[in-house]
Design a protein around this motif. Structure first.
Motif: not given
Length: 200
Positions: A119-131, A182-196
């Motif tokens: 349950v804790g590592d399920h992809r649907r649990l808090l899936r809209h939150y990113r780091h 947002a729910r409609r734009s949720a996608a797989a996140g990443t914790s690697k550094p990115v340049r913006a």
């Protein structure tokens, strides 16, 4: 006989944990060996100590110290969920080695550990939150302006933004961002550094 049953339950539980949960979700082969080795190693050591005159508490303490040293002195970076799998494999090994009056109790606790990780590592649990760790090409000293800029770049709501490095010479800001999309734009996140790119 009950000890052999616990051994079998432990092997089944760690196999389910590693091959049924961890590897299908994260696909990191090197940690498969680590989790299996930790589980079987702790199971063997704790079982041997429980059958000898050495105190079981001392043996379990040494096992915990060894695993913590491995995690602390690791050569590659581990995410928090991977550390959780380490401790789950460790706990399964300890439960499999301890002699209890009820096999059902130990087996139930093992099943509880696997269920919690499922349950804790399920992809649907808090899936809209990113780091995300972001590198902005501007030095932003105002926190309110930084949050507004990050929300526009990410098109998301920023819950926490911690500046890790502020370079006034090269005009860069490295920031650790916790946000939700947002729910409609949720996608797989990443914790690697990115340049913006900075908004000017």
């Amino acid at each position: 006989m009950s000890q052999l049953v616990l051994f079998a339950i432990d092997i089944c539980a760690v196999a389910l944990l590693v091959f049924g949960l961890y590897f299908p979700r994260h696909r990191r082969r090197d940690l498969v060996v680590a989790y299996l080795g930790v589980n079987v190693g702790v199971l063997a050591v704790a079982s041997a100590l429980s059958a000898s005159d050495v105190g079981a508490g001392l043996g379990l303490g040494l096992a915990l110290f060894g695993v913590l040293s491995i995690i602390r002195l690791r050569s590659t970076e581990l995410d928090q969920h991977e550390v959780a799998y380490y401790f789950s494999a460790l706990a399964l090994g300890i439960l499999g080695a301890l002699s209890t009056t009820s096999v059902w109790l130990s087996g139930g606790l093992m099943a509880l550990i696997v269920a919690v990780m499922f349950v804790g590592d399920h992809r649907r649990l808090l899936r809209h939150y990113r780091h995300q760790i972001m590198v902005l090409d501007s030095a932003v000293t105002d926190h309110v302006a930084l949050v507004a800029q990050l929300e526009q770049l990410l098109n998301a709501r920023v819950h926490n933004a911690i500046v890790q490095r502020l370079d006034m010479v090269n005009e860069t800001t490295v920031v650790d961002v916790r946000y939700s999309v947002a729910r409609r734009s949720a996608a797989a996140g990443t914790s690697k550094p990115v340049r913006a790119g900075a908004l000017r």
